[in-house]
Design a protein around this motif. Sequence first.
Motif, PDB file in Angstrom:
ATOM      1  N   MET A   1       0.931  -1.033   0.043  1.00 44.23           N
ATOM      2  CA  MET A   1      -0.021  -0.079  -0.092  1.00 44.23           C
ATOM      3  C   MET A   1       0.927   1.380   0.043  1.00 44.23           C
ATOM      4  O   MET A   1       2.179   1.158   0.136  1.00 44.23           O
TER       5      MET A   1
ATOM      6  N   ILE B   1       0.839   5.090   1.495  1.00 42.50           N
ATOM      7  CA  ILE B   1      -0.045   6.058   2.386  1.00 42.50           C
ATOM      8  C   ILE B   1       0.666   7.632   2.264  1.00 42.50           C
ATOM      9  O   ILE B   1       1.710   7.486   2.644  1.00 42.50           O
TER      10      ILE B   1
ATOM     11  N   LYS C   1       0.411  11.570   3.284  1.00 41.85           N
ATOM     12  CA  LYS C   1      -0.107  12.525   4.151  1.00 41.85           C
ATOM     13  C   LYS C   1       0.506  13.857   3.330  1.00 41.85           C
ATOM     14  O   LYS C   1       1.763  14.210   3.874  1.00 41.85           O
TER      15      LYS C   1
ATOM     16  N   THR D   1      -2.529   9.071  12.135  1.00 41.39           N
ATOM     17  CA  THR D   1      -3.060   7.761  11.820  1.00 41.39           C
ATOM     18  C   THR D   1      -3.229   7.168  13.245  1.00 41.39           C
ATOM     19  O   THR D   1      -2.213   7.115  14.043  1.00 41.39           O
TER      20      THR D   1
ATOM     21  N   HIS E   1      -3.039   1.588  16.400  1.00 42.80           N
ATOM     22  CA  HIS E   1      -3.683   0.422  16.195  1.00 42.80           C
ATOM     23  C   HIS E   1      -2.862  -0.573  16.103  1.00 42.80           C
ATOM     24  O   HIS E   1      -1.454  -0.536  16.036  1.00 42.80           O
TER      25      HIS E   1
ATOM     26  N   ASP F   1      -1.950  -3.827  13.279  1.00 39.36           N
ATOM     27  CA  ASP F   1      -2.504  -4.065  12.036  1.00 39.36           C
ATOM     28  C   ASP F   1      -3.368  -5.561  12.137  1.00 39.36           C
ATOM     29  O   ASP F   1      -4.552  -5.628  11.275  1.00 39.36           O
TER      30      ASP F   1
ATOM     31  N   TRP G   1       7.826  -0.621   6.255  1.00 40.16           N
ATOM     32  CA  TRP G   1       7.229   0.814   6.080  1.00 40.16           C
ATOM     33  C   TRP G   1       8.450   1.529   5.630  1.00 40.16           C
ATOM     34  O   TRP G   1       9.468   1.760   6.447  1.00 40.16           O
TER      35      TRP G   1
ATOM     36  N   MET H   1       6.750   6.971  11.790  1.00 45.28           N
ATOM     37  CA  MET H   1       5.818   6.111  12.903  1.00 45.28           C
ATOM     38  C   MET H   1       6.595   5.982  14.051  1.00 45.28           C
ATOM     39  O   MET H   1       7.685   6.547  14.486  1.00 45.28           O
TER      40      MET H   1
ATOM     41  N   HIS I   1       7.744  -3.966  11.031  1.00 44.20           N
ATOM     42  CA  HIS I   1       6.911  -4.123  12.586  1.00 44.20           C
ATOM     43  C   HIS I   1       6.036  -5.376  12.261  1.00 44.20           C
ATOM     44  O   HIS I   1       5.505  -5.618  11.423  1.00 44.20           O
TER      45      HIS I   1
ATOM     46  N   HIS J   1       0.932   0.843  16.894  1.00 40.80           N
ATOM     47  CA  HIS J   1       1.762   1.753  16.325  1.00 40.80           C
ATOM     48  C   HIS J   1       0.993   3.058  15.696  1.00 40.80           C
ATOM     49  O   HIS J   1      -0.192   3.033  15.907  1.00 40.80           O
TER      50      HIS J   1
ATOM     51  N   ALA K   1       1.273   7.374  13.808  1.00 38.93           N
ATOM     52  CA  ALA K   1       1.927   8.546  13.365  1.00 38.93           C
ATOM     53  C   ALA K   1       1.207   9.730  13.519  1.00 38.93           C
ATOM     54  O   ALA K   1      -0.406   9.939  13.277  1.00 38.93           O
TER      55      ALA K   1
ATOM     56  N   ARG L   1       5.188  13.743   2.919  1.00 38.24           N
ATOM     57  CA  ARG L   1       5.310  12.664   3.704  1.00 38.24           C
ATOM     58  C   ARG L   1       4.760  11.289   2.824  1.00 38.24           C
ATOM     59  O   ARG L   1       3.499  11.066   3.008  1.00 38.24           O
TER      60      ARG L   1
ATOM     61  N   ILE M   1       4.548   0.534   1.694  1.00 37.53           N
ATOM     62  CA  ILE M   1       4.464  -0.271   2.705  1.00 37.53           C
ATOM     63  C   ILE M   1       4.166  -1.718   2.294  1.00 37.53           C
ATOM     64  O   ILE M   1       3.371  -1.976   1.188  1.00 37.53           O
TER      65      ILE M   1
HETATM   66  O1  LIG Z   1       1.799   5.541   7.517  1.00 31.20           O
HETATM   67  C1  LIG Z   1       1.050   5.744   8.268  1.00 31.20           C
HETATM   68  O2  LIG Z   1       0.562   6.535   8.623  1.00 31.20           O
HETATM   69  C2  LIG Z   1       0.565   4.462   9.105  1.00 31.20           C
HETATM   70  C3  LIG Z   1       1.111   3.287   8.423  1.00 31.20           C
HETATM   71  C4  LIG Z   1       0.555   2.029   9.189  1.00 31.20           C
HETATM   72  O3  LIG Z   1      -0.238   1.854   9.982  1.00 31.20           O
HETATM   73  C5  LIG Z   1       1.327   0.547   8.809  1.00 31.20           C
HETATM   74  O4  LIG Z   1       2.074   0.801   7.932  1.00 31.20           O
HETATM   75  O5  LIG Z   1       0.786  -0.368   9.399  1.00 31.20           O
END
Ligand SMILES: O=C(O)CCC(=O)C(=O)O
Length: 238
Positions: free
Chosen positions: A100, A102, A104, A112, A115, A117, A133, A146, A191, A197, A199, A208, A212
């Motif tokens: 994915m 992500i 910002k 974020t 949480h 995963d 990441w 992170m 991770h 984790h 952010a 930013r 991932i």
């Molecule tokens: O990039 C982010 O803000 C969060 C990424 C995340 O939660 C993850 O990669 O598991």
Amino acid sequence: MTKPSEITFHDQGYVVIGSILEAKEVDFFRNIYEDFLSGTINTDGHRSDLSGSNSKKELIVQIMRPSILYPPLQSSLLYQKALKIAKELLGNDMAIDFDMLIDKSPMTNKETPFHQDEAYWIDMKDKRAVSCWVALDDVSKENGCMWFVPKSHKLELRPHVQTGNGGALKCEGTEEEATAIEMNAGSCTFHHGRTIHYARGNSTNKRRRAIIMNFRPMEMIEFERAQGFDHLGERKER
Ligand SMILES: O=C(O)CCC(=O)C(=O)O
């Protein structure tokens, strides 16, 4: 590239790896990233706002499984290196499950939430899972690096609630219990799927962008797909 410390990963629930990408590779991924964000690469059905905001401007752009849309990602050196490290950390049966992006963008300032995963995934008998990441920009607390809660991968899954309108899942967590990982573009963290984790939002004028990749045992990926779970579609606790 710094070598992954298996001990740190297993003890802390995360490990930092300096320079998985060289500067010219960072440029390559940044260029592709812009094609995703601008729509030059069609992201229908893969793109959403992780913040769950109803505003027209996305606060946190999340593009799921970009390598389906642009297959050269899969064969890139980055994906190969990350898979090799995932195998070193969790075993030779690790394979890529999903990837994915992500993003910002400057001044969107949306966190974020804390949480794990694992809360997003269907229950699997083998819980080995690791996410890589990769920072495509220098990341600091202010633009959304992170933060990880050390050793939290050894605890139970915390209860999660959904934020916003179909947005990110959130559990209890504070910056006081977490460690911020500021790093340069081209560096990455790995991770565990259960590590808590978070952010902060991007409150700066800087970019930013993160890419991932998530890895788990091939047998569990086959199990997920047999249940129709492919990491696309709506976000919810499972
Ligand atoms: O990039 C982010 O803000 C969060 C990424 C995340 O939660 C993850 O990669 O598991």
